[in-house]
Write an enzyme that holds these catalytic residues in place. Sequence first.
Site, PDB file in Angstrom:
ATOM      1  N   ALA A 387       0.816  -1.216   0.000  1.00  0.00           N
ATOM      2  CA  ALA A 387       0.000   0.000   0.000  1.00  0.00           C
ATOM      3  C   ALA A 387       0.849   1.264   0.000  1.00  0.00           C
ATOM      4  O   ALA A 387       0.309   2.371   0.001  1.00  0.00           O
ATOM      5  CB  ALA A 387      -0.928   0.005   1.226  1.00  0.00           C
ATOM      6  N   SER A 430      -3.999  -0.163  -5.963  1.00  0.00           N
ATOM      7  CA  SER A 430      -3.895   0.797  -7.061  1.00  0.00           C
ATOM      8  C   SER A 430      -5.036   1.808  -6.967  1.00  0.00           C
ATOM      9  O   SER A 430      -5.694   1.918  -5.926  1.00  0.00           O
ATOM     10  CB  SER A 430      -3.893   0.077  -8.412  1.00  0.00           C
ATOM     11  N   LYS A 433      -7.259   6.373 -10.851  1.00  0.00           N
ATOM     12  CA  LYS A 433      -6.516   7.338 -11.672  1.00  0.00           C
ATOM     13  C   LYS A 433      -5.542   6.654 -12.624  1.00  0.00           C
ATOM     14  O   LYS A 433      -4.956   7.302 -13.503  1.00  0.00           O
ATOM     15  CB  LYS A 433      -5.781   8.328 -10.761  1.00  0.00           C
ATOM     16  N   ASN A 472     -11.712   7.262  -4.670  1.00  0.00           N
ATOM     17  CA  ASN A 472     -11.302   8.067  -3.521  1.00  0.00           C
ATOM     18  C   ASN A 472     -11.801   7.437  -2.222  1.00  0.00           C
ATOM     19  O   ASN A 472     -12.916   6.931  -2.152  1.00  0.00           O
ATOM     20  CB  ASN A 472     -11.863   9.485  -3.655  1.00  0.00           C
ATOM     21  N   SER A 476      -9.336   9.450   4.205  1.00  0.00           N
ATOM     22  CA  SER A 476      -7.909   9.154   4.064  1.00  0.00           C
ATOM     23  C   SER A 476      -7.114  10.457   4.086  1.00  0.00           C
ATOM     24  O   SER A 476      -7.656  11.545   3.888  1.00  0.00           O
ATOM     25  CB  SER A 476      -7.637   8.398   2.761  1.00  0.00           C
ATOM     26  N   GLU A 568      -5.236  17.107 -13.284  1.00  0.00           N
ATOM     27  CA  GLU A 568      -6.544  16.717 -12.770  1.00  0.00           C
ATOM     28  C   GLU A 568      -7.567  16.671 -13.903  1.00  0.00           C
ATOM     29  O   GLU A 568      -7.520  17.457 -14.841  1.00  0.00           O
ATOM     30  CB  GLU A 568      -6.992  17.724 -11.704  1.00  0.00           C
TER      31      GLU A 568
END
Length: 644
Positions: A387, A430, A433, A472, A476, A568
């Site tokens: 992670a 993963s 994105k 998302n 976090s 983005e």
Amino acid sequence: MTQKNEPENKMNEVNVLLNLANIRYLPRYIIIAIDVFLIGVSTFFSFKILEKVLNHSDFIAESFAGYALIIAVSLFYMYVFKTYAGIIRHSTFYDLLNLLWCIVATTFTLWALSGVYNMVYDHSVPENISFFIVFFFFSFSTLFMFRLFVKEMFRWIKEYKDNSLKKRILILGISDYSVAIANSIIESHNLQYKLKGFLTKRNDSRNAKIFGLDIMTQDTFIKTPKEELEIDGILILKENLSANELTEWVNLFLEKEMEIFQAPLVEEFNPEKIHTNIRSFQIEDLLNREPICIENEEVRLIHENKSVLVTGGAGSIGSEIVRKVASYKPSKVVVVDQAETPLHEIQLEMNEKFPDIDFEFILADITNKKRLESIFTKFNFDLVYHAAAYKHVPMIENNPHEAVWVNILGTQNLAKLSVLYNIKTFVMVSTDKAVNPTNVMGASKRSAELLVQSLQFLPENKTKFITTRFGNVLGSNGSVIPLFKKQIEAGGPITITHPDIVRYFMTISEACELVLQASTMGKGGEIFVFDMGKPVKIKDLAIKMIKLSGKEPEKDILLKYTGLRPGEKLYEELLSDNTKNLPTPHHKIMVSMDPHKEYNEIKDLLEQIENATLSHDNNQIVRILKNMVPEFISNNSIFEKLDR
């Protein structure tokens, strides 16, 4: 204007009561003065009653000397039995007993003195005994009622004060569980909520009552103005509602400017702990979907008595993986992270929660291959959960060499060591994105996906390489919801990059359950994706969060649009356009059949990108990334020129 002043008037009223309730105790001389006055009143009325009933005047009540004698004797026994010493509002049976003995002693002493007086002066007044009997009951009753009145007055003030400070709520629903929650609230006097009734869509309960409380229909609730409802908030039992019903009700409550509270889950419900289980409704509660149910037995078997490595174990996802893995009684859990303070914090937490689990917390960087090799040599791992990664899109866009070192080359170190040491299962975390990436971060994660997939098909490989991909994660580090909360607490503005930007969301718990479930389902080489439900518009998310905090958007808290950040995009994707999705036994989990590369092809590109990284040539780094990931098209970035 009246509605605005109502809370202020209510608080003024509460403050008056609070001042009364905070009086510590009456001075002793005041208590004695009141008791003496009540003794005098009792004497007077005892005499008057005898005068009316027996048509007789007693010497004791007829003269000032008689009154003085009664009061003097009473004062003496008040001192002896300390009837003035106790705090009246806290009077107990012990205080009542002292009062009784005081009056008994006073009455018998006066009767004895009366007898002596009669003998000395040769009086014969047999009715004296009647006076003392009446005096006893009158004096004891008045002194007792005085104390009872003070005690009840303070109890009433405290109760009224507590109720004034409590939030008046309705419970949504009339199910058995709703009734159980209601009963616990009613019986919990120290709770900060006062139940006023129930709220339901059903119209057949219009005239019914539960615990003597009204059941309000949705239609009545909608039509009645807030000030007439006299309600501060609503208690929601979320598990009784579908996602659409929850959204509908929450929108209605926000329109009414109601506070929203969340009741505990059925399995967590404990009437004795109801005061800690009710909490404010959070935006995360609205975004949650049907939770993923993992096969606990399979997950338990794959972890029980196994040695497990978790990289990035001090981060949001990694630390939750550590918690879940520890609950399945592994033989060893090694937690690796380069962040010193978070690693120390997870160490303290795990040692407290799981004292029987053998943990090892190692401060290390996954880009340091020799350091990693020493760890793999020392511990015989069965599973590796990877992670560790850099994930912030704008930061990585400005520092692509760091994305390569950690997200690609760090992953390569771990994956190749897993092959070398015959690790049974390697699970990589993963991101969405990585699908059709428009930024360096997404491209670096897609490159890592291609790398671990390519290793799966090496002849010497015995490790199952599995990738999990999701959107998302709520709560976090660096996610949008904690940022919005801070901005709201600071008074705004809330910053949003674009009014039309949307994102998929899931909870940390859901994300980690997917990772653990994937470790049991994968055969090797798969990319597992999660059904994320519908995407959420960030602007709508911000508006709901402002309303849930009790403020008004664009009035109390402004929305400020800052423009898309480098790399983005408006819409994230979970599956590439040219991929096919394969179902799995779990209806919420699918396998993305993304095209993969041969290891030799990946190996050459890795050597090229490592050389470019050593020279800090960002343009060359990104150019090679675009060769590794042909679908990588930069957006709103200085690297757009490389696509031309």
